[in-house]
Design a protein around this motif. Structure first.
Motif, mmCIF file in Angstrom:
data_model
loop_
_atom_site.group_PDB
_atom_site.id
_atom_site.type_symbol
_atom_site.label_atom_id
_atom_site.label_comp_id
_atom_site.label_asym_id
_atom_site.label_seq_id
_atom_site.Cartn_x
_atom_site.Cartn_y
_atom_site.Cartn_z
ATOM 1 N N LEU A 42 0.834 -1.210 0.000
ATOM 2 C CA LEU A 42 0.000 0.000 0.000
ATOM 3 C C LEU A 42 0.866 1.257 0.000
ATOM 4 C CD1 LEU A 42 -2.737 -1.057 2.574
ATOM 5 C CD2 LEU A 42 -3.076 -0.649 0.110
ATOM 6 N N PHE A 43 1.964 1.192 0.701
ATOM 7 C CA PHE A 43 2.866 2.344 0.795
ATOM 8 C C PHE A 43 3.807 2.428 -0.402
ATOM 9 C CE2 PHE A 43 1.572 1.258 5.068
ATOM 10 C CZ PHE A 43 1.254 2.491 5.606
ATOM 11 N N THR A 44 4.336 1.276 -0.814
ATOM 12 C CA THR A 44 5.375 1.289 -1.848
ATOM 13 C C THR A 44 4.813 1.248 -3.262
ATOM 14 O OG1 THR A 44 5.603 -1.126 -1.679
ATOM 15 C CG2 THR A 44 7.082 0.222 -0.331
ATOM 16 N N ASP A 45 3.820 0.405 -3.505
ATOM 17 C CA ASP A 45 3.299 0.228 -4.861
ATOM 18 C C ASP A 45 2.099 1.110 -5.178
ATOM 19 O OD1 ASP A 45 5.227 -1.754 -5.038
ATOM 20 O OD2 ASP A 45 3.809 -3.388 -4.699
ATOM 21 N N ILE A 46 1.226 1.315 -4.206
ATOM 22 C CA ILE A 46 -0.006 2.069 -4.460
ATOM 23 C C ILE A 46 0.208 3.566 -4.175
ATOM 24 C CG2 ILE A 46 -2.472 2.265 -3.978
ATOM 25 C CD1 ILE A 46 -1.630 -0.469 -5.198
ATOM 26 N N ALA A 47 0.584 3.898 -2.950
ATOM 27 C CA ALA A 47 0.778 5.306 -2.591
ATOM 28 C C ALA A 47 2.128 5.837 -3.062
ATOM 29 C CB ALA A 47 0.661 5.485 -1.080
ATOM 30 N N LYS A 48 3.068 4.936 -3.258
ATOM 31 C CA LYS A 48 4.424 5.298 -3.710
ATOM 32 C C LYS A 48 5.027 6.407 -2.845
ATOM 33 C CE LYS A 48 3.300 4.018 -8.421
ATOM 34 N NZ LYS A 48 3.829 2.845 -8.851
ATOM 35 N N ILE A 49 5.000 6.168 -1.527
ATOM 36 C CA ILE A 49 5.517 7.188 -0.614
ATOM 37 C C ILE A 49 7.033 7.311 -0.715
ATOM 38 C CG2 ILE A 49 3.638 6.924 1.053
ATOM 39 C CD1 ILE A 49 5.795 5.493 2.855
ATOM 40 N N ASP A 50 7.479 8.503 -0.482
ATOM 41 C CA ASP A 50 8.891 8.806 -0.297
ATOM 42 C C ASP A 50 9.045 8.865 1.225
ATOM 43 O OD1 ASP A 50 11.411 9.944 -0.078
ATOM 44 O OD2 ASP A 50 10.767 11.893 -0.825
ATOM 45 N N LEU A 51 9.593 7.800 1.821
ATOM 46 C CA LEU A 51 9.574 7.668 3.274
ATOM 47 C C LEU A 51 10.142 8.883 4.011
ATOM 48 C CD1 LEU A 51 8.637 5.999 5.627
ATOM 49 C CD2 LEU A 51 10.792 4.738 5.536
ATOM 50 N N PRO A 52 11.302 9.427 3.644
ATOM 51 C CA PRO A 52 11.791 10.606 4.387
ATOM 52 C C PRO A 52 10.796 11.779 4.346
ATOM 53 C CG PRO A 52 13.570 9.665 3.104
ATOM 54 C CD PRO A 52 12.308 8.950 2.679
ATOM 55 N N HIS A 53 10.200 12.024 3.206
ATOM 56 C CA HIS A 53 9.208 13.105 3.100
ATOM 57 C C HIS A 53 7.955 12.761 3.900
ATOM 58 C CE1 HIS A 53 5.869 15.314 1.148
ATOM 59 N NE2 HIS A 53 6.732 16.299 1.274
ATOM 60 N N HIS A 54 7.518 11.514 3.801
ATOM 61 C CA HIS A 54 6.334 11.062 4.532
ATOM 62 C C HIS A 54 6.563 11.158 6.037
ATOM 63 C CE1 HIS A 54 2.496 9.087 4.866
ATOM 64 N NE2 HIS A 54 3.001 8.052 5.504
ATOM 65 N N LEU A 55 7.765 10.812 6.483
ATOM 66 C CA LEU A 55 8.069 10.892 7.916
ATOM 67 C C LEU A 55 7.963 12.326 8.422
ATOM 68 C CD1 LEU A 55 11.018 8.388 8.305
ATOM 69 C CD2 LEU A 55 8.769 8.225 9.363
ATOM 70 N N ASP A 56 8.415 13.279 7.652
ATOM 71 C CA ASP A 56 8.285 14.684 8.059
ATOM 72 C C ASP A 56 6.816 15.056 8.267
ATOM 73 O OD1 ASP A 56 11.020 15.167 8.028
ATOM 74 O OD2 ASP A 56 10.999 16.031 6.018
ATOM 75 N N THR A 57 5.977 14.608 7.355
ATOM 76 C CA THR A 57 4.541 14.895 7.460
ATOM 77 C C THR A 57 3.937 14.204 8.674
ATOM 78 O OG1 THR A 57 4.368 15.136 5.063
ATOM 79 C CG2 THR A 57 2.320 14.713 6.255
ATOM 80 N N LEU A 58 4.315 12.951 8.895
ATOM 81 C CA LEU A 58 3.793 12.215 10.045
ATOM 82 C C LEU A 58 4.248 12.819 11.367
ATOM 83 C CD1 LEU A 58 4.263 8.633 8.657
ATOM 84 C CD2 LEU A 58 2.089 9.740 9.159
ATOM 85 N N VAL A 59 5.491 13.227 11.427
ATOM 86 C CA VAL A 59 5.984 13.874 12.645
ATOM 87 C C VAL A 59 5.218 15.170 12.882
ATOM 88 C CG1 VAL A 59 7.974 14.991 13.731
ATOM 89 C CG2 VAL A 59 8.254 12.777 12.596
ATOM 90 N N ASP A 60 4.961 15.924 11.835
ATOM 91 C CA ASP A 60 4.142 17.136 11.977
ATOM 92 C C ASP A 60 2.767 16.793 12.547
ATOM 93 O OD1 ASP A 60 6.125 18.802 10.990
ATOM 94 O OD2 ASP A 60 5.184 19.048 9.007
ATOM 95 N N PHE A 61 2.143 15.755 11.993
ATOM 96 C CA PHE A 61 0.808 15.346 12.450
ATOM 97 C C PHE A 61 0.829 15.006 13.945
ATOM 98 C CE2 PHE A 61 -2.144 11.895 13.465
ATOM 99 C CZ PHE A 61 -3.349 12.513 13.176
ATOM 100 N N TRP A 62 1.725 14.108 14.341
ATOM 101 C CA TRP A 62 1.775 13.672 15.733
ATOM 102 C C TRP A 62 2.245 14.792 16.664
ATOM 103 C CZ3 TRP A 62 -0.996 9.920 17.399
ATOM 104 C CH2 TRP A 62 -1.328 8.876 16.535
ATOM 105 N N ASP A 63 3.110 15.657 16.195
ATOM 106 C CA ASP A 63 3.545 16.807 16.988
ATOM 107 C C ASP A 63 2.343 17.711 17.283
ATOM 108 O OD1 ASP A 63 5.531 18.218 18.347
ATOM 109 O OD2 ASP A 63 6.376 19.131 16.541
ATOM 110 N N SER A 64 1.476 17.873 16.301
ATOM 111 C CA SER A 64 0.259 18.678 16.494
ATOM 112 C C SER A 64 -0.703 18.006 17.464
ATOM 113 C CB SER A 64 -0.444 18.900 15.156
ATOM 114 O OG SER A 64 0.344 19.684 14.304
ATOM 115 N N ILE A 65 -0.861 16.687 17.327
ATOM 116 C CA ILE A 65 -1.804 15.955 18.180
ATOM 117 C C ILE A 65 -1.302 15.863 19.617
ATOM 118 C CG2 ILE A 65 -2.884 13.684 18.588
ATOM 119 C CD1 ILE A 65 -4.062 15.205 16.177
ATOM 120 N N LEU A 66 -0.068 15.438 19.788
ATOM 121 C CA LEU A 66 0.444 15.167 21.136
ATOM 122 C C LEU A 66 0.925 16.400 21.889
ATOM 123 C CD1 LEU A 66 2.450 11.888 20.447
ATOM 124 C CD2 LEU A 66 0.195 12.109 21.514
ATOM 125 N N PHE A 67 1.498 17.352 21.161
ATOM 126 C CA PHE A 67 2.113 18.492 21.827
ATOM 127 C C PHE A 67 1.484 19.836 21.446
ATOM 128 C CE2 PHE A 67 5.566 15.259 21.352
ATOM 129 C CZ PHE A 67 5.547 14.841 22.678
#
Length: 90
Positions: free
Chosen positions: A31-56
């Motif tokens: 789902l991540f590699t073939d369908i969404a074709k995420i760029d993990l380093p870029h995706h991680l930045d977005t995810l950290v932003d999301f969780w930083d907003s939720i948790l802190f």
């Protein structure tokens, strides 16, 4: 004893470990590699932003968290077993 998540660096470390494990599981990794074709380093930045907003309550994530998942579901249905696998690693 595990340390509490206290800041953005902890989030990055946690999410990096999580996705490295998750992406080795073929039942969900496609789902991540073939369908969404995420760029993990870029995706991680977005995810950290999301969780930083939720948790802190940091004002760093300003996107619609559901839309990418809805778009992905249109390409390849997300099923209960995908969520169960995601939770297992998280």
């Amino acid at each position: 004893m595990k340390k509490d998540i206290t800041d953005r660096n902890d989030l990055l470390q946690l999410l990096t470990l999580f996705y490295n494990k998750l992406l080795t599981d073929k039942s969900i990794s496609y789902l991540f590699t073939d369908i969404a074709k995420i760029d993990l380093p870029h995706h991680l930045d977005t995810l950290v932003d999301f969780w930083d907003s939720i948790l802190f309550q940091k004002d760093v994530y300003r996107k619609n968290a559901m839309q990418p998942h809805l778009n992905l579901h249109q390409k390849s249905p997300l099923e209960k077993h995908h969520f169960q696998t995601w939770l297992k690693y998280f």
